[in-house]
Scaffold this motif. Structure first.
Motif, short mmCIF file in Angstrom:
data_model
loop_
_atom_site.label_atom_id
_atom_site.label_comp_id
_atom_site.label_asym_id
_atom_site.label_seq_id
_atom_site.Cartn_x
_atom_site.Cartn_y
_atom_site.Cartn_z
N SER A 67 -9.20 2.83 -6.39
CA SER A 67 -7.80 3.69 -6.15
C SER A 67 -6.43 3.12 -6.05
O SER A 67 -6.45 1.92 -5.50
CB SER A 67 -8.03 4.56 -5.03
N GLU A 68 -5.56 3.59 -6.59
CA GLU A 68 -4.08 2.87 -6.44
C GLU A 68 -3.85 3.28 -5.07
O GLU A 68 -2.97 2.23 -4.48
CB GLU A 68 -3.19 3.97 -7.24
N SER A 69 -4.29 4.16 -4.29
CA SER A 69 -3.50 4.35 -2.94
C SER A 69 -4.50 4.58 -2.03
O SER A 69 -4.40 3.89 -0.81
CB SER A 69 -2.83 5.62 -2.93
N ASP A 70 -5.71 5.07 -2.02
CA ASP A 70 -6.74 5.11 -1.01
C ASP A 70 -7.56 3.87 -0.57
O ASP A 70 -7.50 3.03 -1.65
CB ASP A 70 -7.83 6.05 -1.27
N VAL A 71 -7.76 3.80 0.72
CA VAL A 71 -8.77 2.62 0.87
C VAL A 71 -10.11 3.34 0.64
O VAL A 71 -10.72 4.31 1.55
CB VAL A 71 -8.44 2.16 2.32
N VAL A 72 -11.13 2.69 0.04
CA VAL A 72 -12.06 3.16 -0.45
C VAL A 72 -13.28 2.07 -0.26
O VAL A 72 -13.21 0.72 -0.54
CB VAL A 72 -12.23 3.62 -2.04
N SER A 73 -14.42 2.28 0.53
CA SER A 73 -15.55 1.51 0.65
C SER A 73 -16.66 1.46 -0.67
O SER A 73 -16.23 2.21 -1.39
CB SER A 73 -16.28 1.94 1.81
N HIS A 74 -17.28 0.65 -0.55
CA HIS A 74 -18.39 0.45 -1.69
C HIS A 74 -19.16 1.56 -1.54
O HIS A 74 -19.99 1.95 -2.47
CB HIS A 74 -19.05 -0.87 -1.58
N ASP A 75 -19.46 2.24 -0.62
CA ASP A 75 -20.09 3.62 -0.35
C ASP A 75 -19.38 4.74 -0.73
O ASP A 75 -19.66 5.88 -0.52
CB ASP A 75 -20.87 3.78 0.85
N ASN A 76 -18.08 4.63 -1.08
CA ASN A 76 -17.22 5.66 -1.52
C ASN A 76 -16.63 6.44 -0.39
O ASN A 76 -16.46 7.65 -0.57
CB ASN A 76 -17.90 6.65 -2.53
N ASN A 77 -16.68 6.04 0.82
CA ASN A 77 -15.74 6.49 1.98
C ASN A 77 -14.48 6.04 1.78
O ASN A 77 -14.29 4.96 1.27
CB ASN A 77 -16.29 5.97 3.41
N SER A 78 -13.70 7.03 1.90
CA SER A 78 -12.24 6.74 1.81
C SER A 78 -11.32 7.23 2.72
O SER A 78 -11.62 8.24 3.53
CB SER A 78 -11.66 7.24 0.27
N ILE A 79 -10.05 6.98 2.77
CA ILE A 79 -8.97 7.19 3.58
C ILE A 79 -7.70 7.06 3.04
O ILE A 79 -7.61 5.84 2.42
CB ILE A 79 -9.04 6.57 5.21
N PRO A 80 -6.87 7.94 3.00
CA PRO A 80 -5.45 7.57 2.36
C PRO A 80 -4.66 6.39 3.09
O PRO A 80 -4.67 6.08 4.20
CB PRO A 80 -4.71 9.07 2.66
N SER A 81 -3.97 5.58 2.23
CA SER A 81 -3.32 4.44 2.54
C SER A 81 -2.14 4.47 1.92
O SER A 81 -1.70 5.07 0.87
CB SER A 81 -4.11 3.11 2.23
N THR A 82 -1.09 3.49 2.38
CA THR A 82 -0.01 3.20 1.76
C THR A 82 0.00 1.64 1.33
O THR A 82 -0.19 0.62 1.75
CB THR A 82 1.26 3.08 2.76
N PRO A 83 0.07 1.59 -0.27
CA PRO A 83 0.08 0.17 -0.55
C PRO A 83 1.22 -0.57 -0.51
O PRO A 83 2.34 0.16 -0.69
CB PRO A 83 -0.43 0.44 -2.28
N VAL A 84 1.31 -1.72 -0.33
CA VAL A 84 2.55 -2.52 0.16
C VAL A 84 2.47 -3.87 -0.48
O VAL A 84 1.32 -4.42 -0.52
CB VAL A 84 3.19 -2.60 1.57
N ASP A 85 3.59 -4.53 -0.88
CA ASP A 85 3.45 -5.78 -1.42
C ASP A 85 3.72 -6.90 -0.48
O ASP A 85 3.34 -8.25 -0.95
CB ASP A 85 4.42 -5.64 -2.88
N THR A 86 4.52 -6.81 0.68
CA THR A 86 4.72 -7.88 1.72
C THR A 86 4.09 -7.54 3.16
O THR A 86 4.30 -5.91 3.26
CB THR A 86 6.08 -8.39 1.70
N SER A 87 3.87 -8.22 3.89
CA SER A 87 3.61 -8.03 5.05
C SER A 87 5.00 -7.51 5.99
O SER A 87 4.79 -6.31 7.08
CB SER A 87 3.00 -9.07 5.94
N ALA A 88 6.19 -7.70 5.72
CA ALA A 88 7.37 -7.26 6.08
C ALA A 88 7.43 -5.85 6.10
O ALA A 88 7.80 -5.14 6.99
CB ALA A 88 8.64 -8.09 5.50
N SER A 89 6.94 -4.91 4.85
CA SER A 89 7.06 -3.63 4.98
C SER A 89 6.02 -2.87 5.76
O SER A 89 6.33 -1.97 6.11
CB SER A 89 6.38 -3.17 3.25
N ILE A 90 4.94 -3.65 6.14
CA ILE A 90 4.15 -2.85 7.02
C ILE A 90 4.95 -2.80 8.56
O ILE A 90 5.04 -1.42 9.09
CB ILE A 90 3.10 -4.01 7.53
N LEU A 91 5.59 -3.71 8.82
CA LEU A 91 6.65 -3.55 10.17
C LEU A 91 7.39 -2.32 9.77
O LEU A 91 7.68 -1.46 10.92
CB LEU A 91 7.47 -4.87 10.60
N LEU A 92 8.23 -2.30 8.50
CA LEU A 92 9.24 -1.19 8.37
C LEU A 92 8.70 0.04 8.53
O LEU A 92 9.49 1.01 8.79
CB LEU A 92 10.04 -1.64 6.96
#
Ligand SMILES: Nc1ncnc2c1ncn2[C@@H]1O[C@H](COP(=O)(O)OP(=O)(O)O)[C@@H](O)[C@H]1O
Ligand SMILES: Cc1cn([C@H]2C[C@H](O)[C@@H](COP(=O)(O)O)O2)c(=O)[nH]c1=O
Ligand SMILES: [Zn+2]
Length: 201
Positions: free
Chosen positions: A59-84
Motif C-alpha cells: 500500500s502507498e500509505s498503510d502499514v500492512v503485514s504479510h497476513d494482511n493486517n493493516s493500520i493507516p500510516s504517514t509515509p515520510v522520506d526522512t527521519s526529521a519529518s517524523i519529529l515535525l
C-alpha cells in the motif's frame, strides 16, 4: 524475553520510552507493531504511525503485514519529518525502520525524552547478515528490544536471516516470498554453498 507479556505500564500516559521489534522477514514484526499500536489507540492515546516513503509493497500509505493486517500510516522520506509531524502525540510507531537515515536514532531519543512512547519495527540484518541501517544503534539506546523469529522454510527451526533467492546484489530490493525466504543459520550456510534443501511451502 516474553513477547506477549501484559505490561500495563506500556499503556500508561506520559512515559517516554523506546521499544524496538526486530528480526528477519516474516518474523511478525509488523503484526506485533500493529498489535501494540491498536492497544494504545484503545487506551485513547494519540497514535501516529510512520513508514519510509519507498516502501510501497502492499500500500502507498498503510502499514500492512504479510497476513494482511493493516493500520493507516504517514509515509515520510526522512527521519526529521517524523519529529515535525509528532507534536501532541503520545505514541509514535515506525515500520521498516531499516530504510531510514541514521538520524532516526536522535529523533527517537528526542521524542522519548519528551514523554513519547516510540515503537520501532525493522530488519536487524540485510540478506548478507550485515546489521541494517539505524536498527543496531536503535537497539543500543532502546528501553526494550524484542527479537522475533520466522520459521525456517527448509527445516522448521527458528529462522534468523532473510535469504535472498534472486540474483541482485543491491542492498535495498523490496520483495516478498518471490525474492526472500527466512532460514535458520544451518540452512542459510547450506544455501550459500549452493546445496539444495527441501522447501516446505
Ligand atoms: N516462514 C514463515 N515463518 C513465520 N511466519 C510466516 C512465514 N511465512 C509467512 N508467514 C506469515 O507472516 C506473518 C508475519 O508477517 P509480518 O508481521 O508482516 O512479518 P514481518 O513484518 O516480520 O515481515 C506470520 O503471521 C505468518 O502468517
Ligand atoms: C533482507 C532484505 C530485505 N529487504 C526488503 C524486502 C522487504 O521489502 C523489506 C522487509 O520487509 P518485512 O516487513 O521485514 O518483511 O526489506 C531489502 O531491501 N534488503 C534486504 O537485504
Ligand atoms: Zn533451517
Amino acid at each position: 524475553m516474553v513477547l506477549f507479556s501484559e505490561d500495563h505500564t506500556q499503556e500508561t500516559r506520559h512515559r517516554g520510552r523506546i521499544e524496538v521489534i526486530c528480526g528477519s522477514m516474516f518474523s511478525g514484526k509488523t503484526e506485533e507493531l500493529i498489535r501494540r499500536l491498536k492497544r494504545a489507540s484503545f487506551a485513547r492515546q494519540r497514535v501516529e504511525i510512520f513508514k519510509p516513503v519507498l516502501d510501497t509493497r502492499y500500500s502507498e500509505s498503510d502499514v500492512v503485514s504479510h497476513d494482511n493486517n493493516s493500520i493507516p500510516s504517514t509515509p515520510v522520506d526522512t527521519s526529521a519529518s517524523i519529529l515535525l509531524l509528532s507534536s501532541e502525540i503520545d505514541v509514535v510507531g515506525i515500520d521498516e525502520a531499516q530504510f531510514f537515515d541514521e538520524g532516526l536514532t536522535d529523533v527517537c531519543n528526542e521524542l522519548a525524552n519528551h514523554g513519547v512512547r516510540v515503537i520501532i519495527a525493522g530488519l536487524d540484518m540485510d540478506y548478507k547478515g550485515v546489521p541494517f541501517g539505524p536498527i543496531p544503534g536503535l537497539c543500543a539506546i532502546a528501553d526494550e528490544v524484542t527479537k522475533v523469529h520466522a520459521i525456517c522454510v527448509k527445516c522448521g527451526d527458528l529462522a534468523y536471516i532473510s535469504h535472498r533467492t534472486v540474483a541482485d546484489d543491491k542492498r535495498v530490493l523490496l520483495g516478498e516470498k518471490e525474492e526472500y525466504e527466512p532460514l535458520c543459520r544451518r540452512c542459510y550456510q547450506k544455501a550459500l554453498r549452493g546445496e539444495s534443501g527441501r522447501k516446505t511451502e
